[in-house]
Design a protein around this motif. Structure first.
Motif, PDB file in Angstrom:
ATOM      1  N   ILE A 190       0.850  -1.339   0.111  1.00  0.00           N
ATOM      2  CA  ILE A 190      -0.112   0.162   0.010  1.00  0.00           C
ATOM      3  C   ILE A 190       1.019   1.176  -0.079  1.00  0.00           C
ATOM      4  N   ALA A 191       1.830   1.263   0.922  1.00  0.00           N
ATOM      5  CA  ALA A 191       2.812   2.289   0.661  1.00  0.00           C
ATOM      6  C   ALA A 191       3.443   2.742  -0.399  1.00  0.00           C
ATOM      7  N   ILE A 192       3.937   1.818  -1.116  1.00  0.00           N
ATOM      8  CA  ILE A 192       4.409   1.756  -2.468  1.00  0.00           C
ATOM      9  C   ILE A 192       3.502   2.445  -3.523  1.00  0.00           C
ATOM     10  N   ILE A 193       2.273   1.842  -3.554  1.00  0.00           N
ATOM     11  CA  ILE A 193       0.985   2.287  -4.306  1.00  0.00           C
ATOM     12  C   ILE A 193       0.796   3.668  -4.155  1.00  0.00           C
ATOM     13  N   LYS A 194       0.701   4.109  -2.729  1.00  0.00           N
ATOM     14  CA  LYS A 194       0.472   5.459  -2.599  1.00  0.00           C
ATOM     15  C   LYS A 194       1.777   6.328  -3.026  1.00  0.00           C
ATOM     16  N   GLU A 195       2.722   6.017  -2.793  1.00  0.00           N
ATOM     17  CA  GLU A 195       4.029   6.717  -3.495  1.00  0.00           C
ATOM     18  C   GLU A 195       3.849   6.729  -5.075  1.00  0.00           C
ATOM     19  N   MET A 196       3.444   5.904  -5.741  1.00  0.00           N
ATOM     20  CA  MET A 196       3.184   5.960  -7.278  1.00  0.00           C
ATOM     21  C   MET A 196       2.154   6.932  -7.777  1.00  0.00           C
ATOM     22  N   LEU A 197       1.079   6.946  -6.894  1.00  0.00           N
ATOM     23  CA  LEU A 197       0.029   7.801  -6.747  1.00  0.00           C
ATOM     24  C   LEU A 197       0.528   9.209  -6.674  1.00  0.00           C
ATOM     25  N   ASN A 198       1.278   9.435  -5.764  1.00  0.00           N
ATOM     26  CA  ASN A 198       1.598  10.803  -5.535  1.00  0.00           C
ATOM     27  C   ASN A 198       2.651  11.417  -6.612  1.00  0.00           C
ATOM     28  N   ASP A 199       3.569  10.502  -6.979  1.00  0.00           N
ATOM     29  CA  ASP A 199       4.566  10.746  -8.253  1.00  0.00           C
ATOM     30  C   ASP A 199       3.716  11.202  -9.271  1.00  0.00           C
ATOM     31  N   ASP A 200       2.402  10.695  -9.568  1.00  0.00           N
ATOM     32  CA  ASP A 200       1.663  10.944 -10.488  1.00  0.00           C
ATOM     33  C   ASP A 200       0.421  12.127 -10.225  1.00  0.00           C
ATOM     34  N   GLY A 201       0.575  12.745  -9.045  1.00  0.00           N
ATOM     35  CA  GLY A 201      -0.218  13.891  -8.742  1.00  0.00           C
ATOM     36  C   GLY A 201      -1.698  13.406  -8.290  1.00  0.00           C
ATOM     37  N   LEU A 202      -1.695  12.132  -7.697  1.00  0.00           N
ATOM     38  CA  LEU A 202      -2.921  11.680  -7.549  1.00  0.00           C
ATOM     39  C   LEU A 202      -2.728  11.313  -5.953  1.00  0.00           C
ATOM     40  N   HIS A 203      -2.378  12.303  -5.060  1.00  0.00           N
ATOM     41  CA  HIS A 203      -2.517  12.045  -3.592  1.00  0.00           C
ATOM     42  C   HIS A 203      -3.681  12.041  -2.988  1.00  0.00           C
ATOM     43  N   GLY A 204      -3.941  10.808  -2.352  1.00  0.00           N
ATOM     44  CA  GLY A 204      -5.048  10.692  -1.529  1.00  0.00           C
ATOM     45  C   GLY A 204      -6.175   9.804  -2.506  1.00  0.00           C
ATOM     46  N   LYS A 205      -5.854   9.639  -3.834  1.00  0.00           N
ATOM     47  CA  LYS A 205      -6.748   8.718  -4.723  1.00  0.00           C
ATOM     48  C   LYS A 205      -6.813   7.265  -4.125  1.00  0.00           C
ATOM     49  N   TYR A 206      -8.025   6.760  -3.934  1.00  0.00           N
ATOM     50  CA  TYR A 206      -8.037   5.241  -3.683  1.00  0.00           C
ATOM     51  C   TYR A 206      -7.793   5.287  -2.043  1.00  0.00           C
ATOM     52  N   ASP A 207      -7.737   6.162  -1.162  1.00  0.00           N
ATOM     53  CA  ASP A 207      -7.636   5.920   0.153  1.00  0.00           C
ATOM     54  C   ASP A 207      -8.532   5.341   0.893  1.00  0.00           C
ATOM     55  N   SER A 208      -9.714   5.409   0.396  1.00  0.00           N
ATOM     56  CA  SER A 208     -11.000   4.634   1.070  1.00  0.00           C
ATOM     57  C   SER A 208     -10.677   3.100   1.225  1.00  0.00           C
ATOM     58  N   ILE A 209     -10.080   2.625  -0.183  1.00  0.00           N
ATOM     59  CA  ILE A 209      -9.692   1.094  -0.147  1.00  0.00           C
ATOM     60  C   ILE A 209      -8.361   0.965   0.581  1.00  0.00           C
ATOM     61  N   LEU A 210      -7.171   1.796   0.492  1.00  0.00           N
ATOM     62  CA  LEU A 210      -5.993   1.516   0.867  1.00  0.00           C
ATOM     63  C   LEU A 210      -5.846   1.618   2.352  1.00  0.00           C
ATOM     64  N   ASN A 211      -6.634   2.774   2.966  1.00  0.00           N
ATOM     65  CA  ASN A 211      -6.714   3.131   4.366  1.00  0.00           C
ATOM     66  C   ASN A 211      -7.322   1.839   5.239  1.00  0.00           C
ATOM     67  N   ASN A 212      -8.308   1.246   4.681  1.00  0.00           N
ATOM     68  CA  ASN A 212      -9.220   0.315   5.485  1.00  0.00           C
ATOM     69  C   ASN A 212      -9.297  -0.963   5.132  1.00  0.00           C
ATOM     70  N   LYS A 213      -8.281  -1.390   4.611  1.00  0.00           N
ATOM     71  CA  LYS A 213      -7.877  -2.820   4.260  1.00  0.00           C
ATOM     72  C   LYS A 213      -9.370  -3.381   3.571  1.00  0.00           C
TER      73      LYS A 213
END
Length: 683
Positions: free
Chosen positions: A633-656
């Motif tokens: 999850i941490a790596i996916i968030k890192e990739m999203l951030n690099d693509d300007g998508l910070h916070g995208k899909y957090d409802s899935i990633l943060n809540n298992k």
């Protein structure tokens, strides 16, 4: 090496008439119970020979146990345990069948005291190396006589002079878990030290066994280093040995664990009517110790699993079976509860042994790999190679374990028999055929025989025609009837349980829903296939998604291709599957969102997707086994951030909020005996 392996025959008095030439008759859970005093369903005829089996486990396994064994040979001890044939007295005339099958000659006959004189005469006529004795005659004096006689045998017939002058004694039942260590202690003349240490255990047998196992593991790793580097071990100084051995101070042994207990549903339906007994305990210990000797590992006796764990598992399997849409939070919470229930029953030595083991073999009717142990965030199966060996019925499991170990090596172009049981007008047919297409398109790696199966008769014929196959892959709809507590597969309008007298290939993959549920103690097709000769069977405990299943199956065969093409080291099937589950977190997280999945599959360079970037670059060296989902999850968030998508899909990633489907696949039997080898085929 069969000519060097000793083979022991134990004859017991049978109260049942049979013409079957199997040493022990298989009985289903529905017809084994009369007045049985065993929770896990042991044939009471075997009770009288328990001392004989324990006695044999104290004897040499093969020639190298009685001689001063060279270092190189000791490094190849893995996979060697005692060959023990249990046979009813009314089948003694078939003993030649077994010796022709294992290509060996008898070393010793042990006969139950209640066998007739005529049976004793028959056993004497076979002229075993050590002759024949009764169970009541087994003493420490006889044990030493037998060791000495086998040492003389080695000198006389094999031409070996350096035998081991060892005085042997019986280990108490409390200290039997240390038996696998004695074979190394004998070679190093440390048996007295080990036995003295055991006398001081104060009920901490795991601590003592782990300490000695670490010592011998370090010793073997050090010898291996010197031998692999062509260093003459006779010239090594004490300082050199200490320097190298200090690098290898760690627990890296196989663990064999018993986890007895049954679903209360079996008692409710009168399939099992007994509580856990001393007889159960002794037989299960024998089975586990035999396997621990085979794997050069240690045996850990875990507590009896309680009804509440089976209840949670049943509720979890029922939720996945009955729900239109899975509640992912509920699934993760239930797995966590199962882990807490089990973790509260284990001591620190047991927990650490399971966590740091080289691999784990569980003799249990409960899939303990689902448990999240203290300090972890994922189940044990995510980061440890796990093999399940169901305990029930115990009679059959005892027979399987004591007979000679079966193992095979899968080399390039091994044969796969693919049975397609899904109708071509079924909406999942094309998905099911996708795996076949993947295999078919790699003729340099696999030989495949495909058949469309519409009736049970066609399936029986297909299995019979493909006895020479290495893997039988069955694509079908699962059929689980909770009211009848049985799980099989649908073929046409019929249900198949594989309860015919068939001979199955060594590996069977059941690509089907809930063919191996465990919460209610169901009679499963996966277990019955094991009865009919398979070495390892893959099944599922819940309904599975066809696309997710395709991903897992294709990844399995992809990694085999990589091994054959020498892009991956040779591995056994259990290790390979563990890697698949460990690295499947990214696929399970992606599948929870069509948007996330589409984003991960987008091409960011020629022939390169974000998924490729994740797998080949971003995750390398960053996925911790016990925390693989958090790290993914941490790596996916890192990739999203690099693509300007910070916070995208957090409802899935943060809540298992994703479904870990791979957790519900189980290998039973011995997938660790199936080697995928990257050396060239002999064909």
């Amino acid at each position: 090496m069969n000519s060097d392996i000793f083979s022991y025959v134990i004859v017991f008095n049978s109260t049942k008439e049979t013409a079957n030439i199997s040493p022990l008759l298989f009985k289903s859970r529905h017809d084994i119970i009369d007045d049985n005093s065993s929770m896990h369903m042991l044939d009471e005829d075997l009770i009288d020979i328990i001392p004989a089996i324990k006695y044999v486990l104290h004897l040499p396994r093969f020639i190298y146990d009685v001689i001063d064994c060279p270092d190189k040979v000791m490094l190849m001890w893995n996979g060697i345990s005692h060959n023990i044939i249990l046979i009813p007295d009314n089948q003694i005339k078939y003993i030649e069948y077994y010796y022709n099958r294992i290509k060996s000659c008898p070393t010793l006959f042990i006969v139950s005291d209640n066998c007739s004189t005529s049976i004793i005469d028959i056993c004497n006529n076979y002229r075993a190396i050590l002759g024949m004795c009764k169970v009541s005659e087994l003493t420490e004096t006889l044990l030493n006589d037998h060791w000495n006689s086998l040492a003389l045998f080695a000198q006389k017939y094999i031409g070996i002079n350096e035998v081991l002058p060892i005085k042997h004694c019986f280990l108490s039942d409390e200290n039997l878990p240390a038996l696998p260590l004695l074979f190394y202690a004998n070679q190093l003349n440390e048996q007295d030290l080990l036995i003295k240490d055991l006398a001081k255990t104060n009920n901490k047998i795991e601590e003592t066994c782990i300490k000695w196992a670490c010592k011998y593991s370090m010793m073997l790793a050090t010898w291996s280093y010197f031998i692999n580097n062509n260093i003459d071990t006779s010239t090594i100084t004490e300082e050199q040995y200490r320097t190298i051995s200090e690098r290898n101070i760690r627990f890296n042994n196989s663990v064999v664990a018993s986890l007895p207990g049954q679903s209360k549903n079996l008692k409710k339906n009168h399939i099992s009517n007994s509580d856990y007994s001393l007889i159960d305990s002794q037989i299960i210990s024998i089975i586990c110790i035999h396997k621990a000797i085979d794997k050069n590992g240690i045996y850990i006796e875990l507590p009896i699993i309680q009804d509440d764990a089976f209840t949670l598992l049943d509720e979890l399997e029922s939720h996945c079976t009955d729900s239109q849409r899975y509640n992912n939070k509920y699934i993760w919470n239930t797995i966590t509860k199962i882990g807490k229930l089990l973790g509260n029953k284990l001591n620190d030595y047991q927990i650490n042994a399971l966590k740091y083991a080289k691999d784990n073999t569980f003799f249990s009717d409960f899939p303990i790999g689902l448990a999240i142990l203290p300090g972890d965030e994922v189940p044990l199966l995510c980061y440890k190679s796990i093999t399940y060996r169901p305990l029930t019925p115990l009679t059959r499991q005892l027979q399987f374990e004591l007979l000679p170990k079966r193992s095979i090596t899968l080399k390039k172009k091994f044969k796969i028999a693919f049975a397609q049981c899904i109708d071509n007008d079924d909406k999942i047919f094309d998905y099911s055929e996708y795996v076949y297409g993947f295999i078919q398109n790699r003729p340099d790696c696999f030989t495949i025989n495909h058949a469309t199966i519409k009736t049970v008769e066609e399936m029986i014929g297909f299995v019979n025609r493909n006895r020479d196959a290495d893997i039988l892959y069955i694509s079908a709809h699962g059929w689980y009837k909770k009211d009848q507590n049985i799980a099989g597969i649908a073929i046409g309008s019929d249900i198949w349980m594989a309860n015919e007298n068939l001979v199955f290939p060594p590996v069977v993959i059941l690509s089907a829903c809930h063919v191996s549920p465990r919460g209610r103690g169901a009679v499963c097709i996966s277990d019955l296939i094991m009865r009919n000769g398979a070495i390892a069977v893959l099944g599922t405990s819940i309904p599975v998604d066809v696309i997710r299943n395709d991903i897992l199956m294709v990844r399995l065969f992809t990694y085999m291709v990589e091994i054959f093409e020498k892009r991956r080291e040779s591995q056994d099937l259990s290790q390979l599957w563990n890697h698949i589950v460990f690295t499947n977190a990214i696929h399970e997280i992606m599948k929870q969102s069509k948007g996330l999945e589409k984003w991960m599959y987008e091409e960011i360079a020629p022939n390169k997707t974000r998924l490729h970037e994740f797998e080949l670059e971003r995750c390398v060296g960053r996925l911790r086994p016990n925390y693989v989902y958090s790290d993914t999850i941490a790596i996916i968030k890192e990739m999203l951030n690099d693509d300007g998508l910070h916070g995208k899909y957090d409802s899935i990633l943060n809540n298992k909020d994703f479904f870990p489907e791979s957790f519900f696949y189980q290998w039973i039997g011995s997938p660790d005996s199936i080697m995928i080898d990257n050396t060239e085929s002999n064909d």
